[in-house]
Design a protein around this motif. Sequence first.
Motif, PDB file in Angstrom:
ATOM      1  N   TYR A   2       0.958  -1.358   0.082  1.00 27.03           N
ATOM      2  CA  TYR A   2      -0.118   0.063   0.021  1.00 27.03           C
ATOM      3  C   TYR A   2       0.942   1.288  -0.043  1.00 27.03           C
ATOM      4  N   GLY A   3       0.303   2.291  -0.208  1.00 26.59           N
ATOM      5  CA  GLY A   3       0.694   3.750  -0.088  1.00 26.59           C
ATOM      6  C   GLY A   3       0.144   4.584   0.556  1.00 26.59           C
ATOM      7  N   ARG A   4       0.968   5.664   1.266  1.00 32.14           N
ATOM      8  CA  ARG A   4       0.156   6.686   2.029  1.00 32.14           C
ATOM      9  C   ARG A   4       1.158   7.897   1.825  1.00 32.14           C
ATOM     10  N   LYS A   5       0.500   8.866   1.702  1.00 31.20           N
ATOM     11  CA  LYS A   5       1.005  10.398   1.294  1.00 31.20           C
ATOM     12  C   LYS A   5       2.128  10.168   0.291  1.00 31.20           C
ATOM     13  N   SER A   6       3.254  10.406   0.893  1.00 27.28           N
ATOM     14  CA  SER A   6       4.756  10.236  -0.259  1.00 27.28           C
ATOM     15  C   SER A   6       5.651   8.891  -0.089  1.00 27.28           C
ATOM     16  N   CYS A   7       4.644   8.067   0.704  1.00 24.25           N
ATOM     17  CA  CYS A   7       5.558   6.651   0.871  1.00 24.25           C
ATOM     18  C   CYS A   7       4.839   5.581   0.276  1.00 24.25           C
ATOM     19  N   LEU A   8       5.546   4.397   0.199  1.00 27.54           N
ATOM     20  CA  LEU A   8       5.103   3.068  -0.200  1.00 27.54           C
ATOM     21  C   LEU A   8       5.552   2.154   0.650  1.00 27.54           C
ATOM     22  N   TYR A   9       4.964   1.073   1.112  1.00 30.77           N
ATOM     23  CA  TYR A   9       5.166  -0.005   1.880  1.00 30.77           C
ATOM     24  C   TYR A   9       4.940  -1.065   1.304  1.00 30.77           C
ATOM     25  N   ASP A  10       6.070  -1.839   1.312  1.00 24.99           N
ATOM     26  CA  ASP A  10       5.996  -3.410   0.576  1.00 24.99           C
ATOM     27  C   ASP A  10       5.516  -4.214   1.621  1.00 24.99           C
ATOM     28  N   GLU A  11       5.297  -5.593   1.032  1.00 22.79           N
ATOM     29  CA  GLU A  11       4.852  -6.730   1.805  1.00 22.79           C
ATOM     30  C   GLU A  11       5.789  -6.997   3.033  1.00 22.79           C
ATOM     31  N   ASP A  12       6.893  -6.874   3.115  1.00 21.76           N
ATOM     32  CA  ASP A  12       7.739  -7.070   4.143  1.00 21.76           C
ATOM     33  C   ASP A  12       7.816  -5.949   5.129  1.00 21.76           C
ATOM     34  N   GLY A  13       7.065  -4.770   4.823  1.00 25.43           N
ATOM     35  CA  GLY A  13       7.064  -3.779   5.630  1.00 25.43           C
ATOM     36  C   GLY A  13       8.084  -2.711   5.662  1.00 25.43           C
ATOM     37  N   LYS A  14       9.081  -3.076   4.470  1.00 26.84           N
ATOM     38  CA  LYS A  14       9.884  -1.781   4.088  1.00 26.84           C
ATOM     39  C   LYS A  14       9.196  -0.487   3.569  1.00 26.84           C
ATOM     40  N   LYS A  15       9.712   0.570   4.107  1.00 27.29           N
ATOM     41  CA  LYS A  15       9.100   1.753   3.556  1.00 27.29           C
ATOM     42  C   LYS A  15      10.109   2.470   2.337  1.00 27.29           C
ATOM     43  N   TYR A  16       9.339   3.201   1.602  1.00 32.56           N
ATOM     44  CA  TYR A  16      10.102   3.722   0.494  1.00 32.56           C
ATOM     45  C   TYR A  16       9.462   5.095   0.285  1.00 32.56           C
ATOM     46  N   LEU A  17      10.416   6.264   0.136  1.00 39.44           N
ATOM     47  CA  LEU A  17      10.039   7.430  -0.132  1.00 39.44           C
ATOM     48  C   LEU A  17       9.863   7.608  -1.647  1.00 39.44           C
ATOM     49  N   ASP A  18       8.541   7.760  -2.205  1.00 37.57           N
ATOM     50  CA  ASP A  18       8.519   7.959  -3.418  1.00 37.57           C
ATOM     51  C   ASP A  18       8.802   9.517  -4.023  1.00 37.57           C
ATOM     52  N   ALA A  19      10.198   9.487  -4.398  1.00 39.44           N
ATOM     53  CA  ALA A  19      10.729  10.787  -4.799  1.00 39.44           C
ATOM     54  C   ALA A  19      10.543  10.975  -6.372  1.00 39.44           C
ATOM     55  N   SER A  20      10.031   9.913  -7.075  1.00 39.65           N
ATOM     56  CA  SER A  20       9.948  10.081  -8.452  1.00 39.65           C
ATOM     57  C   SER A  20       8.335  10.271  -8.788  1.00 39.65           C
ATOM     58  N   GLY A  21       7.648  10.004  -7.834  1.00 35.28           N
ATOM     59  CA  GLY A  21       5.899   9.997  -8.012  1.00 35.28           C
ATOM     60  C   GLY A  21       5.666   8.975  -8.764  1.00 35.28           C
ATOM     61  N   GLY A  22       6.323   7.794  -8.645  1.00 32.14           N
ATOM     62  CA  GLY A  22       6.193   6.780  -9.949  1.00 32.14           C
ATOM     63  C   GLY A  22       7.157   7.344 -11.138  1.00 32.14           C
ATOM     64  N   ALA A  23       6.307   7.665 -12.322  1.00 30.07           N
ATOM     65  CA  ALA A  23       6.860   8.087 -13.456  1.00 30.07           C
ATOM     66  C   ALA A  23       6.644   9.462 -13.504  1.00 30.07           C
ATOM     67  N   SER A  24       6.459  10.215 -12.463  1.00 30.73           N
ATOM     68  CA  SER A  24       6.218  11.750 -12.165  1.00 30.73           C
ATOM     69  C   SER A  24       4.680  11.824 -12.525  1.00 30.73           C
ATOM     70  N   VAL A  25       4.118  11.149 -12.073  1.00 26.73           N
ATOM     71  CA  VAL A  25       2.550  10.708 -11.929  1.00 26.73           C
ATOM     72  C   VAL A  25       1.838  11.451 -10.555  1.00 26.73           C
ATOM     73  N   VAL A  26       2.491  10.567  -9.435  1.00 25.37           N
ATOM     74  CA  VAL A  26       1.740  10.856  -8.112  1.00 25.37           C
ATOM     75  C   VAL A  26       1.821  12.142  -7.657  1.00 25.37           C
ATOM     76  N   ASN A  27       0.862  13.176  -7.781  1.00 22.96           N
ATOM     77  CA  ASN A  27       1.117  14.561  -7.419  1.00 22.96           C
ATOM     78  C   ASN A  27       0.254  14.970  -6.019  1.00 22.96           C
ATOM     79  N   ILE A  28      -0.981  14.045  -5.815  1.00 22.88           N
ATOM     80  CA  ILE A  28      -1.450  14.374  -4.548  1.00 22.88           C
ATOM     81  C   ILE A  28      -1.017  13.587  -3.517  1.00 22.88           C
ATOM     82  N   GLY A  29      -0.386  12.616  -3.864  1.00 21.54           N
ATOM     83  CA  GLY A  29      -0.029  11.547  -2.717  1.00 21.54           C
ATOM     84  C   GLY A  29      -0.793  10.439  -2.787  1.00 21.54           C
TER      85      GLY A  29
END
Length: 446
Positions: A24-51
């Motif tokens: 799942y994703g919340r705000k600027s971050c993504l979380y994988d199945e192992d619980g690792k958190k990623y900061l989405d500094a590219s908004g995917g392919a410059s897509v994710v603008n509102i989070g």
Amino acid sequence: MRLHYSEGHVFYRNLHYSYPVISYGRKSCLYDEDGKKYLDASGGASVVNIGHGVKEVTGALSRQAEKIGYLNGLQFTHYPVEKLAEEISKILPFPEAKVYFLTSGSETTEASIKLARQYWVEKGYKNKFRLISCKPSYHGNTLAALSLSAREHYQNIFRPLLSESIKIPAPYCYRCSWKEKFPACEMKCAHELEKSILKSGKENVSAFIVEVIGGASTGAAVPPVDYFQIVRKICDKYEVLLIVDEIMTGVGRTGKWLACHHFDLVPDLIVLGKGLTGGYFPLSALVVKKEIVDSLYKKGKSFIHAQTYSHHPVGCAAGLATLSYIKKNSLVDKSLIMGDALLKELSPLISHPHVGDIRGKGLLLGIEFVQEKKSKKPFPRKRKYVEEFLSKAMDKGLILWSNTGLADGMNGDLILLAPPFIISQEEISQIFNVLRDILFKMKSLN
Ligand SMILES: Cc1ncc(COP(=O)(O)O)c(C=O)c1O
């Protein structure tokens, strides 16, 4: 847990990569199945603008799907499409527009050049079909959109299938084709448009398509303001339609609703995609000056184009909810403010020997890497500099976008930063820290 081509049935985009499985994703971050958190500094392919995880949009989407999930654009209209077209027309640089909705950027590019062609034919200019675009550039991956693009590593193998467009140097000051600086250059790249029109014959040229601020191809290169003043005049003089590709830059990404507004540019057609629904639904839009569509209408014609999922009710509801969320939370202003903050935070990186340039506008920023700073010599492609950089960032939970080939079609490495507009100052510092740590671990050569 990561999944690879050798497991399962998915035909992945990269057959040689083990994919983290996102839960799942919340705000600027993504979380994988192992619980690792990623900061989405590219908004995917410059897509994710509102989070990620915005309930106002997911709610609007599901409510619309419950009411009516699909209608064919030839048979019916509906309020989401009517209202979204109206909302889009409020953010344009021309007073009256017509908006045609599709599902991807590439499709919209294709539709724009088809409409340009039909417009000229209906006016009696049957020879006007040639297209001019820039090098480097990117307008999509379907065959015609790829033909307009100048990205060798995407194009080479398909070449017999591509219909080449005329290419002129992009307004990419860091790698100016004449090795000059603005304003001494006298905007040679803009005047190149006139030369290419004269060479082909104005009676043969239909349109010029250009990214207003470069996407991944030039790593957020921002042309001097004069560029578009000159280009607009040339297009008017020779009756060539000006199509601007705002698929990446539109909907607030560069700190204004459209990148056109930074340049007081009034194009003839605008193509939008990506941020139009913040990534919640595939939706793109071909935005056209009303007088162009009127000329078809007055002749009793319609645009000869058909796609099953055009004018999609759920997509348009997602678009409406996204635009309303952006307005309600002043996110276009936020993109400008946080973009300035990110650029400022990143600026010390310019002292690193591998960092050739840091540039961009709003929350679309690029960092170009070089092997040698003075000569701007790129790393040889076989070094795979940016691939190593991205993989190190991913390990540290930072998602970046990359591109290669910008120096000469083959060599050249850059990363693109395009985080959601809701990014916090703390997350900006986190981006800087990770980039700095990686940079200081990167070796000049293997
Ligand atoms: C400037 C630009 N134009 C066109 C496209 C193509 O859009 P899509 O991938 O949605 O087909 C992209 C995608 O990255 C882009 O950045």
